[in-house]
Design a protein around this motif. Structure first.
Motif, PDB file in Angstrom:
ATOM      1  N   GLU A 176      25.953 -36.778  50.575  1.00  0.00           N
ATOM      2  CA  GLU A 176      26.557 -36.386  51.841  1.00  0.00           C
ATOM      3  C   GLU A 176      26.763 -37.583  52.752  1.00  0.00           C
ATOM      4  O   GLU A 176      25.982 -38.525  52.754  1.00  0.00           O
ATOM      5  CB  GLU A 176      25.698 -35.346  52.550  1.00  0.00           C
ATOM      6  N   ASP A 236      22.927 -42.312  54.019  1.00  0.00           N
ATOM      7  CA  ASP A 236      21.566 -42.583  53.544  1.00  0.00           C
ATOM      8  C   ASP A 236      21.529 -42.247  52.057  1.00  0.00           C
ATOM      9  O   ASP A 236      21.766 -41.104  51.666  1.00  0.00           O
ATOM     10  CB  ASP A 236      20.589 -41.708  54.340  1.00  0.00           C
ATOM     11  N   LEU A 237      21.221 -43.216  51.231  1.00  0.00           N
ATOM     12  CA  LEU A 237      21.239 -43.014  49.776  1.00  0.00           C
ATOM     13  C   LEU A 237      20.197 -41.999  49.317  1.00  0.00           C
ATOM     14  O   LEU A 237      20.306 -41.440  48.228  1.00  0.00           O
ATOM     15  CB  LEU A 237      21.030 -44.365  49.081  1.00  0.00           C
ATOM     16  N   GLU A 238      19.180 -41.744  50.148  1.00  0.00           N
ATOM     17  CA  GLU A 238      18.180 -40.734  49.774  1.00  0.00           C
ATOM     18  C   GLU A 238      18.797 -39.337  49.727  1.00  0.00           C
ATOM     19  O   GLU A 238      18.270 -38.447  49.061  1.00  0.00           O
ATOM     20  CB  GLU A 238      16.977 -40.777  50.725  1.00  0.00           C
ATOM     21  N   THR A 239      19.847 -39.127  50.476  1.00  0.00           N
ATOM     22  CA  THR A 239      20.635 -37.895  50.346  1.00  0.00           C
ATOM     23  C   THR A 239      22.042 -38.318  49.930  1.00  0.00           C
ATOM     24  O   THR A 239      22.997 -38.229  50.698  1.00  0.00           O
ATOM     25  CB  THR A 239      20.675 -37.105  51.671  1.00  0.00           C
ATOM     26  N   MET A 240      22.104 -38.747  48.704  1.00  0.00           N
ATOM     27  CA  MET A 240      23.265 -39.455  48.174  1.00  0.00           C
ATOM     28  C   MET A 240      24.579 -38.699  48.313  1.00  0.00           C
ATOM     29  O   MET A 240      25.636 -39.302  48.480  1.00  0.00           O
ATOM     30  CB  MET A 240      23.006 -39.735  46.692  1.00  0.00           C
ATOM     31  N   ALA A 251      24.362 -38.711  40.898  1.00  0.00           N
ATOM     32  CA  ALA A 251      23.117 -39.462  40.879  1.00  0.00           C
ATOM     33  C   ALA A 251      23.356 -40.940  40.583  1.00  0.00           C
ATOM     34  O   ALA A 251      24.484 -41.396  40.369  1.00  0.00           O
ATOM     35  CB  ALA A 251      22.174 -38.871  39.846  1.00  0.00           C
ATOM     36  N   TYR A 252      22.252 -41.673  40.584  1.00  0.00           N
ATOM     37  CA  TYR A 252      22.267 -43.093  40.270  1.00  0.00           C
ATOM     38  C   TYR A 252      23.070 -43.376  38.999  1.00  0.00           C
ATOM     39  O   TYR A 252      23.958 -44.234  38.980  1.00  0.00           O
ATOM     40  CB  TYR A 252      20.830 -43.587  40.094  1.00  0.00           C
ATOM     41  N   LYS A 303      11.651 -44.357  50.302  1.00  0.00           N
ATOM     42  CA  LYS A 303      11.709 -44.404  48.847  1.00  0.00           C
ATOM     43  C   LYS A 303      12.950 -45.128  48.359  1.00  0.00           C
ATOM     44  O   LYS A 303      12.897 -45.975  47.470  1.00  0.00           O
ATOM     45  CB  LYS A 303      11.684 -42.976  48.284  1.00  0.00           C
ATOM     46  N   ASN A 304      14.072 -44.739  48.900  1.00  0.00           N
ATOM     47  CA  ASN A 304      15.326 -45.347  48.452  1.00  0.00           C
ATOM     48  C   ASN A 304      16.289 -45.344  49.627  1.00  0.00           C
ATOM     49  O   ASN A 304      17.437 -44.935  49.530  1.00  0.00           O
ATOM     50  CB  ASN A 304      15.901 -44.524  47.288  1.00  0.00           C
TER      51      ASN A 304
END
Lengths: 375, 375, 375, 375
Positions: free
Chosen positions: A284, A278-282, A323-324, A261-262
């Motif tokens: 950590e 990994d940006l999907e778990t932004m 978040a983003y 996804k991201n």
């Protein structure tokens, strides 16, 4: 306290995101770094311009961006147009002596970006490109780990940016698939973000050896159309890299990566430690230190916390999601600080040009199948 | 070098697992710790006994375990019968002066286990209960962390053992659902494993406050039967605990825990550090040290490696999977070492009795809904 | 029932692992697939040969493997020597008409492996190479997902095999660093495992474009030595791939990958689904199906269970750890089945040759920096 | 379009967070749901009030909240004071017929909350309590899974909210440790959030059996003080629960949970499926469906996406991080929608009272060690 009079070009999702981030910057950091004044919005679509004016509170609107970039009451031209228009708007703004905030990419070609970087340097104005991932406290933390030597000599950078938003073969063709509008495919849209992170943390890439692949070479001309149009650019890009610091690596990006996804994810291996992100778990970062006792040694799952640059603007204690949007707020803050206090910033037009230069080398290498120097 | 003449009672899956572990022990550790000789196997089902004799290579077989426990050529009686028979076989073996290796649980009641523990102590033979999770290098590592003080004062133990093997309400009734055969339900089958780990790492539980629940109170009498039989014991057990060391905790177990396969998972929180473990990812332990720098602090994902007790028997380097069988091999090794070299071992009948005593207190508490001391 | 008389060449760790797996195969599958008889062990080091004879129970020992491969009472020559000797032992065994079980790699050069594969085909004997990862139930499951079409058209294979066992620059030089003993570096030691998995699941690689890097070009000649010796081969290999099935990919391997222990990890992206696997968490496969409802769609964490080929040999229910040794047991079972029942098997010498052919193309590409066809 | 004239009581971090969320709500949802007008801010500390006025843009400020709650130009009283003042401010605001938005908890005692809930109902105004976790798209998604029956009959809820912010025993005593200011300890601060999620998803708890523990019974009176003060309330709370829907469960919370940062985590097991959620990885929910094929069955890692209620306000595609602030924005949106369009909302004062009633039962049970009904 200094007012920053904003002229926004492009009233779509990204224009709103920029404006929202500026307002939040104000709430979080206060007026000491400048107070945004929403002076004028420009959009070729009058309806869009009016809605944006209304919702965000711009004093004036126009359907002609030329008016905006030459307006004497604008301090900062904020460019949130489709990518293909970045060049001409930024050029005109610079020529009018304006400070410029341009959403990434700087332009859609190496030549245009080179011209803009040179012009910005000559005009001596603030020139900022919105590579928001460099604002991510996680990436700032990793950069510190790398540049402080805590990870030892860096051996390898392995990165990927995968999404599956274009997996459905029935999705119609868009500007993203047309090179005169997008420059290239997954490389420009996704890969450029990863390149910005790589550049920010690792410094320059010296040479690349790339391949590209278009999984869906034709797409429908429209939602219900049975006519097909050619997809002009890559769904997947892959490359091997050599860095100026001596490290090697691999980078790839896909816009048809089923299940992802991201997934802007990377691993950096140094002789004394490694990081995985990994940006999907932004929130950590996984960090490994070779100096830990062997019995207790392992990747540490470090949640972002106030020790990491930027985080404390949002939360007083660690482990709470950011978040983003928060990256965009930090971006606005760095921009405002530069404008009002002259503080330095990394993502200037020169930085944007470097990314586009790297992209050009990658595309050239993918065409020729050989190692290609960057620059 | 000393021969260990084995008499196996019970020729099913577990009997094979014990025998296989003994053979592997031999390959891994060599004859210095004793050489297993497969002397006799007993099973009421003659067919099963013969197959086991043939496959494992027992010299003799019998359908009457009384013959086996009194045979002069048996050094070690290995009990792998259904749980309800552990008591009488172990008692007879002890009365014949045999060393006894009993699969967990020691028996299905506190009273029986008390009697066995006392008898074993009196007879001064090796008396071993197969709580294999105490052999897991991960649990040995955690025990060291706790008992060395590295985690500071222990505040809390939170543990669960969840499986979903009995989730399907159409599965027919088995011995597990009948108290005179099983003693109790999820508590005895799954919870006892967790209690053994808790006991091994944390020491004694001093008091409990428990609740139990039967989700499926009736099950079909057989595969195709429409007749229903009563499930006599709990599908889920939950309890709060107080430990002799001052810590508190919660423990629960379910045999109908949708999605959980082998989730023996726990977290231990001390004032200086914490650990998290989950048997579904058997080869890794999460460890957190408060003394790490705040910027770099997080749970470390430590893969088992030769620094952890027992691991190096299997692999020369860390991060390579070990498995259920390997715990049984380490169990066989501890047993053989005790038999031939007199080395100490934790899981004796006294240990088994302590687990059954705790189970009795939990069941009593669940019936009464109040705090109940253990012993 | 048929006896399989084993002649083991090489009495080290791997020889013991092979023998142990054969014994466990017997316990798990019984005599119907053949009964191993440990006939003779050969090792140039007499002490090692004797210890192995004693521990494993071989009837005879020799210090000259030529004796073994020509012995009329040997059915299967089991080669567990250092890699550089595989070729001559296997060749002699084949010439004597023996069935051959050779630990991976088949040899240390494309030419030798080609010769062995041809000879084995001509002699029409069982010829098996121990690429144990193809026996992993996880990889068998992924192969089914790919080959059944459940994942749609396969677009991409991204794989890495990283370890950090040679990270310490003070570790002395070993045979692994010398090409006439090892053939190559990380590519042969680690990459070959990944290539075997890739081959097993994806089929043939048609072309490669590779780079290699030696991080530590010199190492001490011995533990306490200050003299340095040249490391002749790569610490890291990276490559881009094109597959015969139309997919593309990247593969890399490092033996100095700080923090990685046994990271044989890959992701396969198809137009209908994807899988992610990592050998460090051996017992689970992440699977994604595009056909799931969007609200509930995500990578499924599937624990290995009896539905996956090979797993049920070890455990009656899912989610219980299996391990490295278990892959070797399944390997022994496939080998025995082939020997006694003529069942087909994938990892024959032709398979081994294909891996070595791919390795040769990769090394050639890394030297030249261009795309190189395989074969 | 309707203006909503805001009167904020309490100019600290939370007051700023509320105001910022209202501004963002405006940017994201536009004026159709009401336009916030920052009318007046009240804070006993004049300096704080002035800063907030300046930064947020309130028209007026006061140091006396009584002035604010009775001001005719205020539509909505927004209470962001310390918890102990919620009651009197809310009461006065209701008595003046104001709509009230109160940060959680509603008050610090069951009796006060009961009175407020009754008064709010009588006054027929909008009465909203800021239990922001109910706004989390993840929890909304889980609620749908539970209430639609997709997970079957719910068997169990296992939840924890652990943080380690008060782990350091040298941290001085604060209002959180004094019952007349905080009501209770970890239960009120953290547990109440988990109770709100439990209530939102599972409905009413019917009975509890609890224990509590104070790890650090004394703390320094100030930063550099050697004098110690008594900690009056619990560092850890643990309880077993029975739900009105027939499920059972365990809930616990700790403010000294070494290594845990924002671990609001729960698991819900139903007969047809299960979910696992952890606020530390806010953007993903693990979901398991028993109806999946056994070979492919496992917890699905579902990233939040536009199919989940609330998410699409922030991002056009799934897998992009949302954050704490975003829950507050959704809260502001629900509040504004209620104010301008009369849409229903869950977190009214009755909801807040239910949480406080549950807390009272838990504290009573912890004192007595027995099962205690809620209400």
């Amino acid at each position: 306290m200094k007012e920053i009079r904003i002229g926004l070009v492009g009233a779509g999702w990204m224009g709103k995101a920029h404006s929202s981030a500026m307002l939040d910057e104000q709430m979080l950091f206060g007026p000491d770094f400048g107070v945004p004044v929403f002076e004028m919005v420009a959009d070729a679509n009058e309806e869009s311009a009016k809605i944006a004016q209304h919702k965000i509170g711009f004093k004036r609107m126009t359907t002609d961006w030329h008016t905006l970039v030459s307006d004497p009451d604008i301090d900062l031209v904020d460019i949130a147009t489709p990518n293909a228009f970045h060049y001409e708007v930024a050029k005109a703004a610079l020529e009018n002596g304006k400070n410029v905030y341009c959403e990434k990419p700087l332009s859609i070609s190496e030549a245009e970006s080179k011209e803009l970087a040179a012009l910005a340097a000559k005009k001596n104005v603030i020139n900022y490109v919105g590579f928001n991932n460099t604002m991510n406290p996680a990436n700032a933390y990793v950069r510190d780990l790398v540049q402080s030597g805590k990870l030892g000599k860096i051996m390898r950078f392995v990165g990927r940016y995968d999404q599956d938003q274009l997996l459905d073969e029935n999705l119609p063709i868009t500007w993203r698939h047309i090179n005169k509008l997008a420059g290239c495919g997954a490389l420009g849209d996704l890969g450029s973000h990863l390149l910005s992170v790589s550049q920010f943390i690792m410094g320059d890439i010296s040479a690349v050896n790339a391949m590209k692949e278009t999984i869906f070479p034709k797409r429908p001309k429209g939602r219900d159309s049975k006519e097909m149009a050619d997809v002009e650019n890559e769904d997947i890009i892959s490359l091997m890299t050599r860095y100026a610091n001596g490290a090697i690596g691999t980078i790839s990006a896909s816009r048809v990566a089923t299940g992802r996804k991201n997934y802007l994810a990377y691993e950096i291996q140094g002789t004394k430690g490694s990081v995985v992100y990994d940006l999907e778990t932004m929130g950590e970062v996984q960090v490994y230190f070779q100096s830990d006792d062997e019995a207790d040694r392992g990747f540490r799952r470090v949640f972002l916390n106030p020790k990491h640059k930027g985080y404390s603007a949002f939360q007083p204690a660690g482990g709470i999601s950011i978040a983003y949007n928060d990256m965009k707020i930090l971006e606005a803050h760095e921009l405002f600080s530069a404008l009002t206090q002259g503080t330095p910033y990394a993502c200037n037009f020169e930085f944007g040009y470097k990314i586009d230069r790297t992209i050009a080398a990658i595309l050239k290498s993918a065409d020729n199948g050989v190692w290609t120097p960057v620059e």
